[in-house]
Design a protein around this motif. Sequence first.
Motif, PDB file in Angstrom:
ATOM      1  N   GLN A 161     106.707  50.467  58.964  1.00 55.14           N
ATOM      2  CA  GLN A 161     107.023  51.332  57.835  1.00 55.14           C
ATOM      3  C   GLN A 161     108.518  51.550  57.650  1.00 55.14           C
ATOM      4  O   GLN A 161     108.959  51.847  56.536  1.00 55.14           O
ATOM      5  N   TRP A 162     109.296  51.367  58.716  1.00 58.82           N
ATOM      6  CA  TRP A 162     110.724  51.630  58.614  1.00 58.82           C
ATOM      7  C   TRP A 162     111.516  50.410  58.186  1.00 58.82           C
ATOM      8  O   TRP A 162     112.712  50.512  57.929  1.00 58.82           O
ATOM      9  N   ARG A 163     110.889  49.256  58.156  1.00 58.15           N
ATOM     10  CA  ARG A 163     111.557  48.057  57.655  1.00 58.15           C
ATOM     11  C   ARG A 163     110.605  47.335  56.700  1.00 58.15           C
ATOM     12  O   ARG A 163     109.649  46.691  57.116  1.00 58.15           O
ATOM     13  N   ARG A 164     110.898  47.469  55.409  1.00 58.58           N
ATOM     14  CA  ARG A 164     110.127  46.807  54.361  1.00 58.58           C
ATOM     15  C   ARG A 164     111.086  46.030  53.463  1.00 58.58           C
ATOM     16  O   ARG A 164     112.258  46.397  53.303  1.00 58.58           O
ATOM     17  N   GLY A 165     110.591  44.974  52.841  1.00 61.61           N
ATOM     18  CA  GLY A 165     111.340  44.282  51.817  1.00 61.61           C
ATOM     19  C   GLY A 165     112.663  43.705  52.294  1.00 61.61           C
ATOM     20  O   GLY A 165     112.847  43.362  53.467  1.00 61.61           O
ATOM     21  N   CYS A 166     113.609  43.599  51.354  1.00 62.44           N
ATOM     22  CA  CYS A 166     114.918  42.986  51.591  1.00 62.44           C
ATOM     23  C   CYS A 166     115.987  44.027  51.886  1.00 62.44           C
ATOM     24  O   CYS A 166     115.874  45.171  51.459  1.00 62.44           O
ATOM     25  N   ASP A 167     117.038  43.586  52.573  1.00 62.66           N
ATOM     26  CA  ASP A 167     118.260  44.379  52.605  1.00 62.66           C
ATOM     27  C   ASP A 167     119.224  43.810  51.569  1.00 62.66           C
ATOM     28  O   ASP A 167     118.889  42.879  50.819  1.00 62.66           O
ATOM     29  N   SER A 168     120.421  44.332  51.511  1.00 64.03           N
ATOM     30  CA  SER A 168     121.360  43.929  50.466  1.00 64.03           C
ATOM     31  C   SER A 168     121.833  42.488  50.608  1.00 64.03           C
ATOM     32  O   SER A 168     122.363  41.908  49.657  1.00 64.03           O
ATOM     33  N   ALA A 169     121.640  41.893  51.799  1.00 64.74           N
ATOM     34  CA  ALA A 169     122.067  40.512  52.022  1.00 64.74           C
ATOM     35  C   ALA A 169     120.944  39.506  51.833  1.00 64.74           C
ATOM     36  O   ALA A 169     121.156  38.300  52.002  1.00 64.74           O
ATOM     37  N   GLY A 170     119.736  39.988  51.512  1.00 68.52           N
ATOM     38  CA  GLY A 170     118.617  39.078  51.319  1.00 68.52           C
ATOM     39  C   GLY A 170     117.783  38.823  52.557  1.00 68.52           C
ATOM     40  O   GLY A 170     116.860  37.998  52.525  1.00 68.52           O
ATOM     41  N   HIS A 171     118.068  39.520  53.658  1.00 67.89           N
ATOM     42  CA  HIS A 171     117.242  39.395  54.859  1.00 67.89           C
ATOM     43  C   HIS A 171     115.986  40.245  54.676  1.00 67.89           C
ATOM     44  O   HIS A 171     116.081  41.405  54.279  1.00 67.89           O
ATOM     45  N   VAL A 172     114.824  39.682  54.986  1.00 67.07           N
ATOM     46  CA  VAL A 172     113.580  40.417  54.800  1.00 67.07           C
ATOM     47  C   VAL A 172     113.032  40.906  56.131  1.00 67.07           C
ATOM     48  O   VAL A 172     113.300  40.338  57.188  1.00 67.07           O
TER      49      VAL A 172
ATOM     50  N   SER B  13     108.439  39.771  54.585  1.00 66.04           N
ATOM     51  CA  SER B  13     108.096  40.829  53.647  1.00 66.04           C
ATOM     52  C   SER B  13     108.446  40.409  52.215  1.00 66.04           C
ATOM     53  O   SER B  13     109.277  39.523  51.985  1.00 66.04           O
ATOM     54  N   ILE B  14     107.796  41.040  51.241  1.00 66.54           N
ATOM     55  CA  ILE B  14     108.046  40.733  49.833  1.00 66.54           C
ATOM     56  C   ILE B  14     109.539  40.875  49.561  1.00 66.54           C
ATOM     57  O   ILE B  14     110.117  41.945  49.798  1.00 66.54           O
ATOM     58  N   PRO B  15     110.202  39.823  49.067  1.00 62.28           N
ATOM     59  CA  PRO B  15     111.671  39.804  48.984  1.00 62.28           C
ATOM     60  C   PRO B  15     112.230  40.596  47.804  1.00 62.28           C
ATOM     61  O   PRO B  15     112.919  40.053  46.941  1.00 62.28           O
ATOM     62  N   LEU B  16     111.932  41.876  47.800  1.00 62.45           N
ATOM     63  CA  LEU B  16     112.438  42.800  46.789  1.00 62.45           C
ATOM     64  C   LEU B  16     112.990  44.030  47.499  1.00 62.45           C
ATOM     65  O   LEU B  16     112.759  44.219  48.700  1.00 62.45           O
TER      66      LEU B  16
END
Length: 720
Positions: free
Chosen positions: A253-264, A290-293
Amino acid sequence: MDATSSRYCYPALRIFQDGAQAIVQPVTDEKNVETLHVDLSSGKTNLSEAKDVIRAGTAVDSLGLLGICRLQKGVALLAVTEARKVAEMAPGGAAVYELVSAVVVSEPGAERASRENRQLLALLRDAVDPARAGRGIYFSHLYDITLSAQRIADRDADPRVADAPLASAARTDPRFWYNRALAAPLLEAGAHRFTPPAILGFVRQLPNLSFAHPAGRYTGGTTPASASASAASKSATLTLIARRGVDRVGTRQWRRGCDSAGHVANFVETEEVVSTPGGELASYVEVRGSIPLLWTQLPNIKYKPTTVIAAPGQSAHVFDAHMGALKAAYGEVLAVNLINHKGTEGKLEVAFRTEATRHLSTTPATTPSPSPPSPSPPATSFRYLAFDFHHECSGGRYHRISLLWDKVRDDFVRHGFFLRRAGGQVEKRQVGVVRTNCIDCLDRTNVLQGVLGRKAFEMMLEALGLMPPSTSPSAAAAASAAASHHHPHHSHSPAGLPESFPEVERQFKILWADHGDAVSSQYAGTGAMKSGFTRTGKRTFGGVIDDGVKACVRYYVNNFTDGWKQDAMDLVTGAFSVSPGAPLPLKPQPSPLIPIAIALAAIVYGAHQAGHALAGDLVTPTVAITSAAAGDPATAADVVNSSAGTTVTGSGGEVYDSSSRGRLVGAVLSQVVLPLVLGLGLLGFVVTHGSHLVNQPQLCPHLAVTVTAAKLHGAKKKQQ
């Protein structure tokens, strides 16, 4: 493979400590030996050559150093003290180990030096504890564990990095080098032989699988007698490796989707390696992530936390960065999205599809040159495919996964696999990858990855001469197309692994189920749901019950323990850097367990007393006796107990007042209504304010709220 080569790591070390000084030497009989000196109070590290091996004094035996982590005061040295061998990788039989135990070495009194030191040392111990955040750490002294077989071949063919140290930025894949940040101080000191690169993930091996061909075993296709006799004498080893991405590592739950650099989040590369005693090797790679958004789903005590998705357009740059990195690393990308098409997941599917369409329209079409030539060349290096797994396979209809296989088969065959012959000649290369995701990239993803893994296994076995050509997915695709053209309603499917080698198929299922459980445990805190299907090929009632238990455990872990685990992982991977002397953002957190326990106890008590009220025995009626003749005793036969509030006259003229209505009302209010109201109110308060009561990560909280960060960034740009 020369284990004594200076590019490989020492297989055994001894750590001596003298106060704040730690001295590390390899276990050797040589006189001149490299010696590593670490000042645990200042962090100063240097490598020198000693004339003698230290033999006196108490020492810690180690299989390798994970690295050095800075504390608020001083540094800590992390060392592997026990490991078990899980695989031997060809060529040369290089051993791969799983960490069983590790020690965190610090100067005497480090924990007493400050509260921050105690907290950091506790986090580090958890980070290398296999029972906690350190589950699934693997390393090798001789094998490039961070690299796929194809990347190893590429490195070996490049004279600039062919002889680079195993533990070096030139040799490893930084995406999967789990102790990259910890090892940095040692590499700066030139001590690359002391710190074997490690991954977080999964490694298991099925050695010496027999591929003898009993007569009549195959139901499709034929094999020449000479080829059959040759294959009967062969065996192969299957190794399954999962490498977890380091750049956005963390919990469910604490790591979902992308960060600002595109790492998922939950990015995992899974490699299936087949090797033969003759030196041939084949490898197939697939990935999940994870879904890359930009989207979040932060814990808030509710079973299904609120999903927040960034506004349209805000995820464009991270989506492009992620897909660009995938294409640079793997070639063609097929993104398979398995989430629901309705509800909250449906909104994510629409957002994913929108970005995929935009990406396709703005990215120049490219056509990889796979070898051998592809049956149907791609029009672009990226394709998006949505498949509502729960809708299509509901009610245990998992056989309908074949519908998805029909849609991915051409891409799968075109991507191919890596094949290296015994002489070292690279005959085939994998030129694309299937990227699979569901909402967590765990349960549904495991099912599809297991299917693709089996298909790849069959293709590689065919290339190695261990299965007839008619059984592979590539041959099956051609046969299916021909059959559909001539007899669309009477196509025949050639025999595959289950029919040809049932015992190998059984072990293969167990291996993939173990892989899914390991990946799931690291991210979600439990083994994978639907693992029963992966393990047995059947969806059973017992599997449904097992999934329910896992769902409850995940709820508890994600809300009440994952914050601390996330901090431990952020610390060892370098997401958080300690500033000496600076205070840490680690503070005691309120736990919702106590108010929840009180609320549930009040509700249970109120419900229990309500049952007594309905049964009529909540209170004992008080009988007021008024006798017509003072001192005239009442007999037992004259007494009538009534909770309805009546006055009864006995045979002697006495009056019995048994009215208890007032007392009953008071008892109901105090023993039933009040506990229920308090319990439900307290429970409602906890749920309403749950986001403030869950166990939250404190070292890098900004990495969890990527949507909020994107909104703030957008607001700043508008102001400028």
